[in-house]
Design a protein around this motif. Structure first.
Motif, PDB file in Angstrom:
ATOM      1  N   LEU A   1     120.085  95.102 -68.820  1.00  7.14           N
ATOM      2  CA  LEU A   1     119.031  94.516 -69.642  1.00  7.14           C
ATOM      3  C   LEU A   1     117.836  94.087 -68.790  1.00  7.14           C
ATOM      4  O   LEU A   1     116.726  93.948 -69.300  1.00  7.14           O
ATOM      5  N   VAL A   2     118.076  93.868 -67.491  1.00  7.99           N
ATOM      6  CA  VAL A   2     116.983  93.507 -66.586  1.00  7.99           C
ATOM      7  C   VAL A   2     116.353  94.763 -65.990  1.00  7.99           C
ATOM      8  O   VAL A   2     115.141  94.948 -66.016  1.00  7.99           O
ATOM      9  N   ILE A   3     117.196  95.633 -65.431  1.00  9.72           N
ATOM     10  CA  ILE A   3     116.730  96.908 -64.871  1.00  9.72           C
ATOM     11  C   ILE A   3     117.507  98.013 -65.577  1.00  9.72           C
ATOM     12  O   ILE A   3     118.670  98.272 -65.244  1.00  9.72           O
ATOM     13  N   PRO A   4     116.922  98.664 -66.569  1.00  5.76           N
ATOM     14  CA  PRO A   4     117.619  99.740 -67.273  1.00  5.76           C
ATOM     15  C   PRO A   4     118.061 100.836 -66.302  1.00  5.76           C
ATOM     16  O   PRO A   4     117.356 101.139 -65.335  1.00  5.76           O
ATOM     17  N   PRO A   5     119.230 101.432 -66.531  1.00  4.29           N
ATOM     18  CA  PRO A   5     119.731 102.470 -65.620  1.00  4.29           C
ATOM     19  C   PRO A   5     118.731 103.595 -65.381  1.00  4.29           C
ATOM     20  O   PRO A   5     118.673 104.157 -64.277  1.00  4.29           O
ATOM     21  N   ALA A   6     117.919 103.909 -66.373  1.00  4.23           N
ATOM     22  CA  ALA A   6     116.944 104.996 -66.223  1.00  4.23           C
ATOM     23  C   ALA A   6     115.858 104.663 -65.209  1.00  4.23           C
ATOM     24  O   ALA A   6     115.128 105.558 -64.771  1.00  4.23           O
ATOM     25  N   MET A   7     115.748 103.384 -64.837  1.00  7.74           N
ATOM     26  CA  MET A   7     114.715 102.974 -63.886  1.00  7.74           C
ATOM     27  C   MET A   7     115.265 102.728 -62.486  1.00  7.74           C
ATOM     28  O   MET A   7     114.528 102.339 -61.583  1.00  7.74           O
ATOM     29  N   ALA A   8     116.548 102.966 -62.284  1.00 11.21           N
ATOM     30  CA  ALA A   8     117.161 102.710 -60.977  1.00 11.21           C
ATOM     31  C   ALA A   8     116.563 103.588 -59.887  1.00 11.21           C
ATOM     32  O   ALA A   8     116.593 103.223 -58.701  1.00 11.21           O
ATOM     33  N   ASP A   9     115.986 104.737 -60.276  1.00 10.17           N
ATOM     34  CA  ASP A   9     115.419 105.630 -59.266  1.00 10.17           C
ATOM     35  C   ASP A   9     114.231 105.018 -58.539  1.00 10.17           C
ATOM     36  O   ASP A   9     113.877 105.460 -57.448  1.00 10.17           O
ATOM     37  N   VAL A  10     113.625 103.991 -59.113  1.00 12.20           N
ATOM     38  CA  VAL A  10     112.502 103.309 -58.455  1.00 12.20           C
ATOM     39  C   VAL A  10     112.933 102.754 -57.099  1.00 12.20           C
ATOM     40  O   VAL A  10     112.129 102.674 -56.160  1.00 12.20           O
ATOM     41  N   PHE A  11     114.202 102.387 -56.973  1.00  7.93           N
ATOM     42  CA  PHE A  11     114.683 101.696 -55.776  1.00  7.93           C
ATOM     43  C   PHE A  11     115.420 102.607 -54.799  1.00  7.93           C
ATOM     44  O   PHE A  11     115.991 102.130 -53.824  1.00  7.93           O
ATOM     45  N   SER A  12     115.408 103.902 -55.019  1.00 12.05           N
ATOM     46  CA  SER A  12     116.105 104.822 -54.133  1.00 12.05           C
ATOM     47  C   SER A  12     115.128 105.413 -53.121  1.00 12.05           C
ATOM     48  O   SER A  12     113.908 105.334 -53.288  1.00 12.05           O
ATOM     49  N   GLY A  13     115.667 106.006 -52.063  1.00 11.67           N
ATOM     50  CA  GLY A  13     114.829 106.676 -51.071  1.00 11.67           C
ATOM     51  C   GLY A  13     114.123 105.705 -50.158  1.00 11.67           C
ATOM     52  O   GLY A  13     114.469 104.525 -50.056  1.00 11.67           O
ATOM     53  N   GLY A  14     113.102 106.193 -49.463  1.00 10.80           N
ATOM     54  CA  GLY A  14     112.335 105.366 -48.533  1.00 10.80           C
ATOM     55  C   GLY A  14     112.876 105.445 -47.121  1.00 10.80           C
ATOM     56  O   GLY A  14     113.929 106.027 -46.847  1.00 10.80           O
ATOM     57  N   LYS A  15     112.150 104.816 -46.200  1.00  8.33           N
ATOM     58  CA  LYS A  15     112.530 104.859 -44.787  1.00  8.33           C
ATOM     59  C   LYS A  15     113.615 103.853 -44.425  1.00  8.33           C
ATOM     60  O   LYS A  15     114.318 104.010 -43.441  1.00  8.33           O
ATOM     61  N   ARG A  16     113.720 102.756 -45.220  1.00  3.35           N
ATOM     62  CA  ARG A  16     114.719 101.707 -44.982  1.00  3.35           C
ATOM     63  C   ARG A  16     114.582 101.113 -43.581  1.00  3.35           C
ATOM     64  O   ARG A  16     115.585 100.804 -42.922  1.00  3.35           O
ATOM     65  N   LEU A  17     113.358 100.938 -43.143  1.00  2.00           N
ATOM     66  CA  LEU A  17     113.130 100.410 -41.800  1.00  2.00           C
ATOM     67  C   LEU A  17     113.685  99.004 -41.648  1.00  2.00           C
ATOM     68  O   LEU A  17     114.282  98.667 -40.613  1.00  2.00           O
ATOM     69  N   ARG A  18     113.502  98.163 -42.631  1.00  2.00           N
ATOM     70  CA  ARG A  18     113.884  96.753 -42.488  1.00  2.00           C
ATOM     71  C   ARG A  18     115.390  96.565 -42.340  1.00  2.00           C
ATOM     72  O   ARG A  18     115.826  95.838 -41.437  1.00  2.00           O
ATOM     73  N   PRO A  19     116.221  97.200 -43.169  1.00  4.05           N
ATOM     74  CA  PRO A  19     117.662  97.064 -42.906  1.00  4.05           C
ATOM     75  C   PRO A  19     118.078  97.673 -41.577  1.00  4.05           C
ATOM     76  O   PRO A  19     118.986  97.154 -40.914  1.00  4.05           O
ATOM     77  N   LEU A  20     117.429  98.749 -41.158  1.00  4.76           N
ATOM     78  CA  LEU A  20     117.741  99.318 -39.847  1.00  4.76           C
ATOM     79  C   LEU A  20     117.459  98.311 -38.734  1.00  4.76           C
ATOM     80  O   LEU A  20     118.217  98.210 -37.764  1.00  4.76           O
TER      81      LEU A  20
END
Length: 359
Positions: free
Chosen positions: A60-79
């Protein structure tokens, strides 16, 4: 570490994405080469799976169809969190678990800031993917960003009160940096001090926090933790300078934005500010652009051309090199806390991140 050269490990390490959708980068290659691909793969996957669980936990907060917004990227900060945790030597299983929680916390805060930035910028897409605000409106996007911030604090709590306080301070600095930038939109009189205050908050603070969080996960002493934070600050500022350079030089395909996107949106970054002091015609063009009520693509493209012709790109590359040298100098001072191998790891990362390889 005074010789700033691209580390040999970048040539030898395979730049394969550790998880589906993640961009393979030189930073990942450094960690895989120095720590072992299996170790980095396992820890980063655990971090990103935790983020995916958060994103999908409340439809209800982040619909499953919008989860792709948070995928991918360089992920520099967790690295960088993982690098900080490994800097003093092979960590215990407990320390690795704490580092994964810290990496998740910092990346969740970063993702939340992107959602909120898209609201403020009225952005339709980010890296070719429709934003939450464009799909579901600003109210839903604001709710999603706040939800991610809450989970970021929960993840940070696994490291104790100091990590929680660090995350809170980082959020304050993010807001201050964003406000500084917003207060100078289309301002041809914007000074470099304003620019560096803005990016020190918007970009430097999160990368500072990533490096400190890794140090906290590993239980490093306060002096070394502060040094790694300073390292992260200068790395973040250099990283943003590089991003601002790419805005004027890279193709739309590689950045997901048209060349001169910042100028079109009234964000006058270091190259533009440098050129403004040397090209009176650029000021007149930017003043015209600020009055423009229709599409700004044409005037912004001409302004970007003038910035490139001014010598600003070379000046920006020199500014990036200065930040890289600051990073390496700070690591020399931190050698007693993390040892030569840790210095080598973080130095290789700084050189990789502040190169043009991933542009």
């Amino acid at each position: 570490m005074t010789q700033a050269t691209l580390p040999a490990v970048l040539v030898d390490a395979p730049l394969r994405p550790p998880v589906e959708g993640m961009r393979p980068t030189a930073a990942y290659g450094v960690l895989a080469g120095r720590l072992g691909a299996a170790t980095v793969h396992a820890d980063l996957r655990a971090c990103l799976e935790g983020i995916d669980n958060v994103v999908r936990a409340a439809p209800l907060v982040i619909p499953p169809a919008m989860a792709d917004v948070f995928s991918g990227g360089k992920r520099l900060r967790p690295l960088l969190v993982l690098a900080g945790a490994h800097a003093a030597g092979p960590p215990s299983a407990s320390t690795r678990g704490r580092a994964v929680s810290g990496a998740r916390a910092v990346e969740l805060l970063h993702l939340a800031s992107l959602v909120h930035d898209d609201i403020m910028d009225e952005a339709v897409t980010r890296h070719g993917v429709a934003t939450i605000s464009a799909r579901a409106g600003n109210s839903r996007a604001l709710l999603a960003g706040d939800y991610l911030i809450g989970h970021a604090h929960t993840a940070a709590s696994a490291l104790g009160a100091e990590a929680g306080a660090l995350l809170g301070h980082t959020l304050v600095r993010l807001c201050e940096g964003q406000a500084e930038e917003a207060s100078t939109l289309f301002d041809a009189d914007r000074g470099e001090q304003s620019y560096f205050r803005a990016i020190g908050g918007k970009t430097g603070a999160l990368i500072d926090a990533a490096c400190r969080t890794g140090a906290l996960a590993a239980g490093l002493d306060a002096t070394t933790t502060r040094a790694l934070g300073r390292f992260g600050h200068h790395l973040g500022v250099g990283f943003q300078l590089l991003d601002d350079l790419l805005d004027l030089t890279a193709s739309h395909a590689s950045t997901g934005k048209p060349v001169g996107h910042d100028i079109a949106n009234g964000v006058y970054t270091y190259p533009t500010l440098w050129a403004l002091r040397r090209d009176p015609g650029l000021r007149r063009l930017l003043e015209e652009l600020a009055r423009c009520e229709g599409p700004r693509t044409g005037p912004a493209g001409e302004a970007a051309h003038r910035v490139r012709a001014s010598g600003a790109l070379t000046a920006t590359r020199l500014a990036i090199a200065r930040r890289r040298e600051r990073c390496l100098g700070i690591l020399d001072e931190a050698v007693d806390g993390i040892g030569p191998d840790g210095v080598g790891l973080l130095a290789d990362l700084a050189i990789a991140v502040l190169s043009h390889r991933d542009g």
